[in-house]
Enzyme design. Structure first.
Site, mmCIF file in Angstrom:
data_model
loop_
_atom_site.group_PDB
_atom_site.id
_atom_site.type_symbol
_atom_site.label_atom_id
_atom_site.label_comp_id
_atom_site.label_asym_id
_atom_site.label_seq_id
_atom_site.Cartn_x
_atom_site.Cartn_y
_atom_site.Cartn_z
ATOM 1 N N HIS A 1 -38.626 45.053 -4.216
ATOM 2 C CA HIS A 1 -37.075 44.500 -4.728
ATOM 3 C C HIS A 1 -36.168 44.644 -3.797
ATOM 4 O O HIS A 1 -36.237 45.455 -2.900
ATOM 5 C CB HIS A 1 -36.829 45.451 -5.886
ATOM 6 C CG HIS A 1 -35.243 45.094 -6.246
ATOM 7 N ND1 HIS A 1 -34.784 43.940 -6.602
ATOM 8 C CD2 HIS A 1 -34.285 46.071 -6.564
ATOM 9 C CE1 HIS A 1 -33.449 43.918 -7.120
ATOM 10 N NE2 HIS A 1 -33.038 45.158 -7.027
ATOM 11 N N CYS B 1 -32.759 44.084 -12.872
ATOM 12 C CA CYS B 1 -33.396 43.828 -11.451
ATOM 13 C C CYS B 1 -35.006 43.631 -11.785
ATOM 14 O O CYS B 1 -35.661 42.974 -10.829
ATOM 15 C CB CYS B 1 -33.033 44.527 -10.456
ATOM 16 S SG CYS B 1 -31.427 44.552 -10.042
ATOM 17 N N ASN C 1 -28.881 41.219 -3.000
ATOM 18 C CA ASN C 1 -29.573 41.555 -4.195
ATOM 19 C C ASN C 1 -29.434 40.549 -5.238
ATOM 20 O O ASN C 1 -28.424 40.390 -5.834
ATOM 21 C CB ASN C 1 -29.098 43.028 -4.767
ATOM 22 C CG ASN C 1 -29.961 43.472 -6.124
ATOM 23 O OD1 ASN C 1 -30.686 42.799 -6.386
ATOM 24 N ND2 ASN C 1 -29.685 44.670 -6.211
#
Ligand SMILES: CC(C)(COP(=O)(O)OP(=O)(O)OC[C@H]1O[C@@H](n2cnc3c(N)ncnc32)[C@H](O)[C@@H]1OP(=O)(O)O)[C@@H](O)C(=O)NCCC(=O)NCCS
Length: 374
Positions: free
Chosen positions: A261, A123, A291
């Site tokens: 994030h 990520c 996400n």
């Protein structure tokens, strides 16, 4: 020797300004109600535990999404692909490992002089790519770069596992970096990794380790300790943020906007609390997209600019966290321009398939492949 030292001290410091930005979200949205039609879950559970309401599911490849985002970022910077000297593609959900993803974008945007590399820190891949490109510009190795954060997670999702299937989505975004003498772009960052805890987030079935065991590539099962990941995410992002700000002698009070994030609203709120930043100064879009791994921060940056939340000279803080377990935080000084110089006509081909249909097709293909392999 002395002359060389004098020349070095006279040499002006180079920075890497962010001059272009562009996103590409596939149109098909998978709602929590869609998920509840085939998983033992509910809109209420997903919203209360994660803040996520829907996520996008792509009908095209990762490379297609990244190319559209790249063309839009180039148009916003007012340059062509031919002026790009480096393409960095941050992802962990490659269409192909060889050739890499960056070379595909390089060819499609006509960046003939460019080097092209992929970066995979899950990520945080976009943010690690941003560091890589910034460093190469600051040393003078290149003068411009395109940095992409893009993920096509839906084909790698275990759609039978409610613990993970509700959390992720597909998407892409890119930024253009250009050398400047103005103090802009990434001014400081902290990069790190809790390697000793890497087993708490492992996707079985996404690498060569599984090929020799007869497993179909992409037919995954996720090892995922949600609560432990949650704790590490909060500490990793908060500590990295403090560390990056300290390098510049700054505090979180001086940050105009945090663009974190986007994995879970509760993680974002906890990080904001640790940093003592009110949520009014934190950008959130996790409810729209879930996400998207490495695409979350650049998509959020694009939307923060579109919504007028990034102003000329804004000080931005971008904390990230991902598999590995990687973590980081970047302090970015925005330049004077918050409007794109141009717009690209690049777009995805239309599709009339719903997100639920695409997911059902992925499940059917995986089921057939697994049956054939057994
Ligand atoms: C995954 C996460 C949302 C779970 O939230 P949580 O509050 O920690 O929930 P718990 O782990 O306590 O699970 C509670 C229960 O909900 C159940 N559950 C899990 N997913 C569910 C779903 N989609 N729908 C309904 N119930 C679910 C669990 O099975 C568990 O049931 P049990 O108590 O009977 O065993 C949260 O831990 C999280 O976001 N972690 C970080 C994950 C992440 O973002 N990773 C990516 C990092 S880049």
């Amino acid at each position: 020797m002395l002359t060389r030292l004098l020349r070095q001290s006279e040499a002006r410091v180079r920075y890497a300004a962010i001059t272009g930005w562009g996103k590409c979200l596939p149109p098909a949205a998978l709602t929590n109600h869609d998920l509840a039609s085939f998983l033992d879950t509910s809109d209420e559970w997903i919203v209360s535990r994660t803040g996520i309401r829907e996520r996008r599911i792509s009908h095209v490849s990762l490379g297609d999404m990244a190319w559209v985002a790249a063309e839009r970022a180039l148009a916003a910077a007012g340059i062509t692909g031919a002026q790009i000297e480096l393409v960095v593609f941050g992802t962990c959900s490659h269409d192909d490992q060889v050739p890499n993803m960056a070379s595909g974008v390089q060819a499609r945007i006509g960046a003939e002089r460019a080097a092209a590399m992929d970066v995979n820190t899950a990520c945080t891949s976009f943010l690690h790519g941003l560091s890589t490109a910034t460093a190469l510009i600051r040393t003078g190795a290149v003068n411009s770069a395109l940095v992409i954060g893009a993920e096509l997670i839906s084909p790698f999702m275990d759609w039978t596992d409610r613990n993970v299937a509700v959390l992720f989505g597909d998407g892409a975004a890119a930024v253009v970096l250009q050398a400047t003498e103005r103090e802009e772009g990434v001014l400081a960052e902290k990069l790190g990794c809790y390697g000793e805890a890497r087993e708490i987030l492992r996707v079985h079935g996404m690498g060569g380790a599984y090929a020799n065991r007869g497993r179909v590539y992409g037919d995954t099962s996720w090892q995922f300790e949600g609560q432990e990941i949650f704790k590490r995410a909060v500490h990793g992002m908060s500590d990295a943020s403090r560390c990056a700000l300290e390098k510049l002698g700054l505090t979180s009070e001086q940050v105009d906007l945090v663009i974190p994030h986007q994995a879970n609203l509760r993680i974002i709120e906890s990080v904001a609390k640790h940093l003592r930043v009110p949520m009014e100064r934190v950008f959130v879009n996790v409810h729209r997209y879930g996400n998207m791994s490495s695409a979350t921060v650049p998509v959020a940056l694009c939307e923060a600019i579109e919504e007028g939340r990034v102003r000329p000279g804004s000080l931005l803080l971008m904390p990230g966290f991902g598999g590995g377990l990687s973590y980081c935080a970047h302090v970015v000084r925005w330049g004077e321009r918050v409007a794109p110089l141009g717009e690209s006509k690049a777009d995805l081909p239309p599709s009339d398939r719903s997100a639920l249909q695409i997911v059902r097709d992925v499940m059917a293909v995986k089921g057939r492949a697994a049956a054939a392999a057994s």
